[in-house]
Motif scaffolding. Sequence first.
Motif, short mmCIF file in Angstrom:
data_model
loop_
_atom_site.label_atom_id
_atom_site.label_comp_id
_atom_site.label_asym_id
_atom_site.label_seq_id
_atom_site.Cartn_x
_atom_site.Cartn_y
_atom_site.Cartn_z
N ASN A 1 -7.41 10.20 11.93
CA ASN A 1 -7.72 9.17 10.94
C ASN A 1 -6.53 9.01 10.00
N PRO A 2 -5.82 7.87 10.07
CA PRO A 2 -4.63 7.69 9.23
C PRO A 2 -4.96 7.68 7.75
N GLN A 3 -4.07 8.29 6.95
CA GLN A 3 -4.28 8.33 5.51
C GLN A 3 -3.74 7.06 4.87
N SER A 4 -4.11 6.86 3.61
CA SER A 4 -3.78 5.59 2.94
C SER A 4 -2.29 5.45 2.65
N PHE A 5 -1.61 6.55 2.30
CA PHE A 5 -0.19 6.44 1.91
C PHE A 5 0.69 5.91 3.04
N PRO A 6 0.64 6.49 4.25
CA PRO A 6 1.49 5.93 5.32
C PRO A 6 1.09 4.51 5.70
N MET A 7 -0.20 4.17 5.59
CA MET A 7 -0.62 2.81 5.92
C MET A 7 -0.05 1.81 4.91
N GLY B 1 10.63 21.52 -6.58
CA GLY B 1 9.29 21.78 -7.09
C GLY B 1 8.24 21.48 -6.04
N GLN B 2 7.17 20.79 -6.45
CA GLN B 2 6.13 20.39 -5.51
C GLN B 2 6.59 19.23 -4.63
N GLY B 3 7.62 18.51 -5.10
CA GLY B 3 8.18 17.42 -4.31
C GLY B 3 7.33 16.16 -4.34
N ASN B 4 7.94 15.05 -3.93
CA ASN B 4 7.22 13.78 -3.90
C ASN B 4 7.99 12.80 -3.03
N ILE B 5 7.32 11.75 -2.59
CA ILE B 5 7.94 10.64 -1.87
C ILE B 5 7.46 9.38 -2.55
N ILE B 6 8.40 8.57 -3.03
CA ILE B 6 8.05 7.43 -3.88
C ILE B 6 8.73 6.17 -3.37
N LEU B 7 7.99 5.08 -3.27
CA LEU B 7 8.56 3.79 -2.87
C LEU B 7 8.77 2.93 -4.11
N LEU B 8 10.01 2.43 -4.30
CA LEU B 8 10.36 1.60 -5.45
C LEU B 8 10.69 0.19 -4.99
N ASP B 9 10.46 -0.78 -5.89
CA ASP B 9 10.90 -2.15 -5.57
C ASP B 9 12.35 -2.33 -6.02
N CYS B 10 12.86 -3.55 -5.91
CA CYS B 10 14.27 -3.78 -6.23
C CYS B 10 14.60 -3.56 -7.70
N ASP B 11 13.59 -3.58 -8.57
CA ASP B 11 13.79 -3.31 -10.01
C ASP B 11 13.50 -1.86 -10.35
N ARG B 12 13.37 -1.02 -9.32
CA ARG B 12 13.09 0.42 -9.45
C ARG B 12 11.73 0.68 -10.11
N ILE C 1 7.87 1.59 -9.54
CA ILE C 1 7.15 2.33 -8.51
C ILE C 1 6.07 1.46 -7.87
N ILE C 2 6.20 1.26 -6.55
CA ILE C 2 5.17 0.55 -5.79
C ILE C 2 4.02 1.51 -5.50
N LEU C 3 4.37 2.67 -4.96
CA LEU C 3 3.36 3.70 -4.74
C LEU C 3 4.04 5.05 -4.53
N PRO C 4 3.47 6.12 -5.10
CA PRO C 4 3.96 7.49 -4.83
C PRO C 4 3.00 8.19 -3.88
N MET C 5 3.52 9.18 -3.16
CA MET C 5 2.63 10.00 -2.34
C MET C 5 1.68 10.78 -3.23
N GLY D 1 7.62 13.33 -20.34
CA GLY D 1 8.74 12.39 -20.29
C GLY D 1 8.86 11.65 -18.98
N ARG D 2 8.01 11.95 -17.97
CA ARG D 2 8.08 11.28 -16.67
C ARG D 2 6.68 10.96 -16.16
N ARG D 3 6.49 9.70 -15.76
CA ARG D 3 5.22 9.30 -15.15
C ARG D 3 5.51 8.73 -13.77
N ILE D 4 5.04 9.44 -12.74
CA ILE D 4 5.24 8.97 -11.36
C ILE D 4 3.94 8.31 -10.92
N ARG D 5 3.78 7.06 -11.32
CA ARG D 5 2.56 6.32 -11.01
C ARG D 5 2.91 4.86 -10.72
N SER D 6 2.07 4.21 -9.93
CA SER D 6 2.31 2.81 -9.57
C SER D 6 2.46 1.96 -10.82
#
Length: 664
Positions: A74-80, A122-133, A135-139, A146-151
């Motif tokens: 069952n594919p997960q939402s992030f790769p889809m 650290g725990q690591g992450n994979i994040i997709l950014l648009d052309c203006d940097r 965040i489209i979506l993070p894993m 001081g950092r928010r890794i959220r859409s």
Amino acid sequence: MKEEMTSADVAALATELGTGENSLVDSKIGKIYQPGDSLLRIHLYIFKKGKANLLIEAGSRLHLSEYIPPSPKNPQSFPMLLRKHIMGGRITYFRQYDFDRIIEIGINRGDNETVLVIEIFGQGNIILLDCDRKIILPMNPVTFKGRRIRSGEIYQYPEAQLTPLDVNEDQLCEVFSHSDSDVVRTLATRFNLGGILSEEVCLRSGIDKTLPASEVNPQVASNLIEAIGFLFSPLEKGQLNPCTVSKPDSKETFDVVPFDLEKYSDFEKNYYDSFNKALDDFFGKRAAKSLEQKKEASVKEKTEDVFQRRLKQQEGAIKKFEKDIEKNTSIAEKIYEHYQDIELLLQTLLDAREKDYSWKQIQSIISDAKDELPAAKKIVNIDGSQGLVLLDLDGKKANIDVRLTVPQNAMRYYDKAKKLEKKRKGALAAIEDTKKAMQKKKAAPKKHFKVVHKKHWYERFRWFFSSDGFLVVGGRDATTNEELVKKYMEKRDLVFHTQAPGAPITVIKTEGKDIPESTLQEAAEFVVSYSSIWKGGQFSGDCYWIYPEQVTKTPESGEYLKKGSFIIRGERNYYRDVPVRAAMGLELKPETRAIGGPVSAVKARGKHVVELTPGKFNQNDIAKKIYRIYVDILKDVHFVKQIASPDKIANLLPPGESDIISES
């Protein structure tokens, strides 16, 4: 054992995959999968080279790999979601950010520019950014100070550290002057070097790695800068010499490096023509081996003998009983050791209750009287609603009921210990029974079943072989009724039918032989049992037999026949009040298969016969019950599933609900 890539590893890989003959630039992105919580697999089409798989494990590694983990069912939402944004796009660049453990992959799809950021710290992450940097979506959506890794947020890098490739003596001395650690730890944490490379710098510079950082003078700083330059010159010149490292007395590799280290001069090394291959051989092979070991452990756990599992559970229960027995006995003994103090405390509590003091007031009185009441110092908690006082008696917690005497309170714990001892003895007896059963099973020769089966034309229909050896075939529906009559019915056969709606056309294949009464009776049972009579919950029904020439598809003038219906003309030979019943069994010779039909016919050819009558369980439920019966009897799940899975059993059952009346 190395668990994650270093900044130097990331720099080497980024150079290798970003430029030159191993470059991924201009590769086309195919499907994306997420085989694990932090693991991503990107299918690539590399220009002039063909297909490849890029494995990304957030916080650990990134490389092309030959060791492909299986994709989830069952594919997960992030790769889809990644597929939606970057599948079909092309890689425009592959680079490291500022000698940090961060890789950025530029992607172009049509007019859209995106960036896939991989954090390998650290725990690591994979994040997709648009052309203006943005965040489209993070894993993994996370929030740091001081950092928010959220859409929707603008992507911010972690706090920058000094880059060892650009540091000068003044900067080095400044950092060391404010460090309260030694040289090697300061290099590792403040210059993004990690432990191994920091030790390598100290080794090449001739500096004692345990030297306090505050004692670093300009000469020491100069030596360190020179050593850093020599260490990383292969990176700057693009002259890598990647290898995996193992100890001389062990074949197991424990590190992978992009260039030779003096620290490993006496170790065994295996060299590669690319750093990517070295990473895959180190991380990829190890991950594949670990996955295989997990699969084997899972299979072993599933196939572990039921008696072994039971024995483990019983042994675990005994250990718990013994622990609880010791605990309760010890508490009872502690109550007697503190007999006088507890008795005085109980008397004080009872006196206060007789004076109508509340439990809150009593707690205050007890607290003030700790000097006069030694037991008061041992109070952990008072539960007024239950009349219980929790005491700490030399490390043993004892609940004392204020309504009981000291001996009665101690006896409560002795009684618990006695009950537990009785259970322990019962468990010991059960263990002996289990061991006897294991020995009995071990002594019994294990049967090995082999599936032997050919495909037969009649298996598309309802069928059985009579106890006299005649094949009897019936339709399943209108289509198979038509097919049976038109394609397989011969003039020498006999045809059975009922007047009840939903009955199958049933044919006895005579092969020109005389049909004994026993076969006629079985065919009669078959045709009534596999009709709507069973579905209606009746326990008997009527049917008749005729010759094939009496069956026609030609209706009377002005009449119409629907599909699967026939006109019967001429005399009919009736069987009245035929019992409605059926059976299931396993034919083990000459073929191995599940069989169904009249009870006498199934018993003549099959083993482990289960008899059925109209009842209350639907086909699926009764099929599962019969399947479990066969698994329990044969002790071979794989064999039973091949010849008598619930689906195959359901296919042989009469229509409607059933009950099991006997097993033999």
